[in-house]
Design a protein around this motif. Structure first.
Motif, PDB file in Angstrom:
ATOM      1  N   ALA A  47       0.725  -1.146  -0.020  1.00  0.00           N
ATOM      2  CA  ALA A  47      -0.123   0.138  -0.009  1.00  0.00           C
ATOM      3  C   ALA A  47       0.876   1.307  -0.079  1.00  0.00           C
ATOM      4  O   ALA A  47       0.583   2.164  -0.600  1.00  0.00           O
ATOM      5  CB  ALA A  47      -0.973   0.052   1.265  1.00  0.00           C
ATOM      6  N   PHE A  48       1.762   1.279   0.918  1.00  0.00           N
ATOM      7  CA  PHE A  48       2.909   2.306   0.803  1.00  0.00           C
ATOM      8  C   PHE A  48       3.519   2.670  -0.535  1.00  0.00           C
ATOM      9  O   PHE A  48       3.573   3.759  -1.041  1.00  0.00           O
ATOM     10  CB  PHE A  48       3.856   2.078   2.074  1.00  0.00           C
TER      11      PHE A  48
ATOM     12  N   LEU B  88       2.278   1.729  -3.563  1.00  0.00           N
ATOM     13  CA  LEU B  88       1.411   2.177  -4.463  1.00  0.00           C
ATOM     14  C   LEU B  88       0.978   3.655  -4.164  1.00  0.00           C
ATOM     15  O   LEU B  88       0.579   4.356  -5.231  1.00  0.00           O
ATOM     16  CB  LEU B  88      -0.013   1.189  -4.217  1.00  0.00           C
ATOM     17  N   ALA B  89       0.818   4.008  -3.029  1.00  0.00           N
ATOM     18  CA  ALA B  89       0.200   5.428  -2.685  1.00  0.00           C
ATOM     19  C   ALA B  89       1.591   6.396  -3.125  1.00  0.00           C
ATOM     20  O   ALA B  89       1.029   7.393  -3.670  1.00  0.00           O
ATOM     21  CB  ALA B  89       0.088   5.452  -1.131  1.00  0.00           C
ATOM     22  N   GLU B  90       2.784   6.146  -2.750  1.00  0.00           N
ATOM     23  CA  GLU B  90       3.767   7.019  -3.134  1.00  0.00           C
ATOM     24  C   GLU B  90       3.987   7.101  -4.747  1.00  0.00           C
ATOM     25  O   GLU B  90       4.380   8.013  -5.345  1.00  0.00           O
ATOM     26  CB  GLU B  90       5.165   6.404  -2.642  1.00  0.00           C
TER      27      GLU B  90
ATOM     28  N   ASP C 124      -2.155  -2.574 -10.547  1.00  0.00           N
ATOM     29  CA  ASP C 124      -2.713  -1.083 -10.437  1.00  0.00           C
ATOM     30  C   ASP C 124      -2.871  -0.707 -12.001  1.00  0.00           C
ATOM     31  O   ASP C 124      -1.788  -0.761 -12.758  1.00  0.00           O
ATOM     32  CB  ASP C 124      -1.816  -0.125  -9.860  1.00  0.00           C
TER      33      ASP C 124
ATOM     34  N   ARG D 146       1.774   6.545  -7.114  1.00  0.00           N
ATOM     35  CA  ARG D 146       0.607   7.293  -7.641  1.00  0.00           C
ATOM     36  C   ARG D 146       0.807   9.063  -7.375  1.00  0.00           C
ATOM     37  O   ARG D 146       0.459   9.605  -7.889  1.00  0.00           O
ATOM     38  CB  ARG D 146      -0.965   6.765  -7.010  1.00  0.00           C
ATOM     39  N   ARG D 147       1.362   9.312  -6.246  1.00  0.00           N
ATOM     40  CA  ARG D 147       1.500  10.451  -5.930  1.00  0.00           C
ATOM     41  C   ARG D 147       2.639  11.260  -6.821  1.00  0.00           C
ATOM     42  O   ARG D 147       2.617  12.300  -7.184  1.00  0.00           O
ATOM     43  CB  ARG D 147       1.918  10.530  -4.188  1.00  0.00           C
TER      44      ARG D 147
END
Length: 525
Positions: free
Chosen positions: A213-214, A216-218, A259, A220-221
């Motif tokens: 999750a970390f 993927l979040a980074e 993703d 996308r950001r």
């Protein structure tokens, strides 16, 4: 010579020993360590070291240049803009984005490396320990070399895009987002070709924080930021992504790879990213080297010394080979000369026997052989040109300022006497001599002159700055030096005419040419 790599991370420092295509960890330290003592404890003096930065404080500024064909002019403009944008940062560089066509590149990424004081401390510690620093590179430069090119791209499934498909971009220039898990965190680098355009470090606290999750979040950001800053366009989505992560869970890998915003080309497991990337230093681009030239003086001096050493060894080897070749040629020529002398002696003996058989009369045959031997003895007794030139050179050294203009060499003709014929009158041979008739008549009868063996005639010029008296003294000194060693010198034309009958003429303010003609004569001993 040992090679090391020092990685300056966000919260730590890591030292690796480079050995070919491998990087072996040596030691690691935190922020509270003394750089001088730590380097002295883990690195030998007189070694080589490369600095690599994996810190968070990096500035990337996108800039656009006008199309400039001259590389020198484009580089001057790059340095000017780099100085304007990052005046207070000593560690900065400008990276050109490949254009992908015949046109000159216009997009550029201005990069500034943070924590300059910390980097300066480690650089000073290395210099104090007499370690040669090769350069300073960001970790993104090594990640760009690790990115794989020409991988298949996932087709787009966006129903809103209408019209004919755009022409495919070359695979080597397609932007790729590389995600690498390092001890400092998650390093995200936008790569086009082999050039890093943008880099960002997301800090991680502990190994458990680096989850799917970390990541993927980074990712996308980062993609959203790159789109907003026009680093990425709509044609670049989904973004080609390559990952080097320490995941062992298959479910976590599947979650990251599914993703829709990322075109994940592969995910490779890696336990030590620094050990994987540091061997790429040997092919790192000089464009991404951040250290000023004055900080690399010791390393550059060592490189020049090594080049001079190997060049000297090569020159010495060539000299040895050349000398051996000359010795071989000299030995071969000596053997050839000995063979020719032996062949000449055999031919001479054969000629003597042929003469004896042809004449029939032993007395005539003896006269013929004697004539040949006399001719050979005459040739052997004549001096060579080299001896005459040596004698002339010795005399000229004692008469400074005399410049020789023309030299001629003459040998007498060998007299051949036929068998039974009266001897031929000797032909006059020698230097022209000026004889006073009255003095010759009053003088007693002298012995017959010895035959001359060789003549050496030359013309010389005296310095124009001399007076007539000095010119005559220099002429007399030259004659005295030439009348030695069995040679006789005769003055054919003096530099000053002393004839009382001849009228002396000249022009005021002008010095005429001061020349003299001499003749050297070598007589038989």
């Amino acid at each position: 010579m040992l090679d090391f790599a020092l990685v300056i991370a966000q919260q730590s420092v890591h030292l690796y020993r480079l050995s070919g295509a491998r990087a072996e960890p040596v030691a690691a330290a935190g922020l509270d360590v003394d750089p001088v003592a730590w380097i002295a404890a883990h690195m030998p003096a007189r070694g080589n070291c490369s600095l690599v930065s994996d810190i968070m404080d990096e500035a990337y500024i996108r800039n656009v240049l006008p199309p400039i064909w001259l590389a020198g002019t484009r580089q001057q403009l790059l340095q000017r803009r780099l100085l304007q944008q990052m005046r207070d940062n000593p560690y900065r560089a400008a990276v050109l984005v490949p254009s992908g066509s015949w046109r000159p590149p216009t997009r550029v990424s201005l990069i500034g490396m943070g924590q300059s004081e910390r980097i300066a401390q480690w650089l000073a510690a290395l210099t104090a320990h007499h370690i040669r620093v090769k350069g300073l590179w960001p970790l993104s430069a090594l990640i760009a070399l690790e990115v794989r090119q020409k991988l298949p791209r996932r087709p787009r499934t966006d129903p809103l895009v209408q019209g004919p498909p755009a022409p495919p971009e070359p695979a080597s220039l397609r932007p790729t987002l590389a995600l690498v898990a390092t001890p400092a965190g998650l390093r995200q680098v936008l790569v086009r070709g082999k050039t890093p355009l943008f880099s960002r470090l997301a800090l991680s606290v502990g190994e458990s924080s680096l989850s799917a999750a970390f990541v993927l979040a980074e990712a996308r950001r980062t993609v959203q930021y790159l789109i907003s800053q026009e680093w990425l366009g709509s044609a670049d989505q989904p973004v080609a992504t390559q990952m080097w992560l320490p995941f062992d869970d298959e479910q976590a890998l599947a979650e990251v790879g599914s993703d829709p915003a990322l075109d994940v080309q592969f995910i490779e497991g890696v336990t030590d990213a620094y050990a994987r990337l540091l061997p790429r230093l040997k092919s790192a681009s000089a464009q991404l080297q951040f250290l000023p030239e004055e900080s690399r003086t010791q390393w550059r001096a060592a490189q020049i010394a090594a080049g001079a050493k190997y060049g000297g060894i090569a020159a010495l080897a060539l000299a040895v080979l050349w000398s051996a070749d000359l010795l071989w040629l000299s030995w071969g020529k000596r053997n050839l000369a000995e063979e020719q002398l032996a062949r000449a002696a055999a031919i001479n003996q054969q000629a003597s026997q042929e003469v004896l058989r042809a004449k029939g009369d032993l007395s005539q045959a003896g006269l013929a052989v004697a004539a040949v031997q006399a001719w050979q003895q005459t040739i052997a007794a004549q001096p060579d040109q080299f001896a005459g030139l040596q004698h002339l050179a010795g005399a000229l050294r004692a008469a400074p300022g005399v410049e020789v203009q023309k030299i001629s060499w003459t040998l007498p003709r060998v007299q051949v006497q036929a068998a039974g014929a009266p001897p031929a009158p000797p032909q006059p041979f020698g230097c022209p001599k000026v004889v006073d008739a009255a003095a010759a008549a009053a003088a007693p009868a002298a012995e017959a002159a010895k035959p001359a063996l060789a003549l050496l005639s030359f013309s010389a010029a005296l310095p124009l700055a001399l007076t007539q008296r000095q010119a005559l003294q220099l002429q007399d000194g030259l004659l005295a030096g030439l009348n030695t060693g069995g040679w006789s010198a005769f003055l054919l034309k003096s530099t000053v005419t002393l004839d009382p009958v001849q009228v002396q003429t000249g022009t005021l303010g002008e010095v005429g040419a001061r020349t003299l003609d001499l003749c050297l004569e070598k007589v038989a001993p």
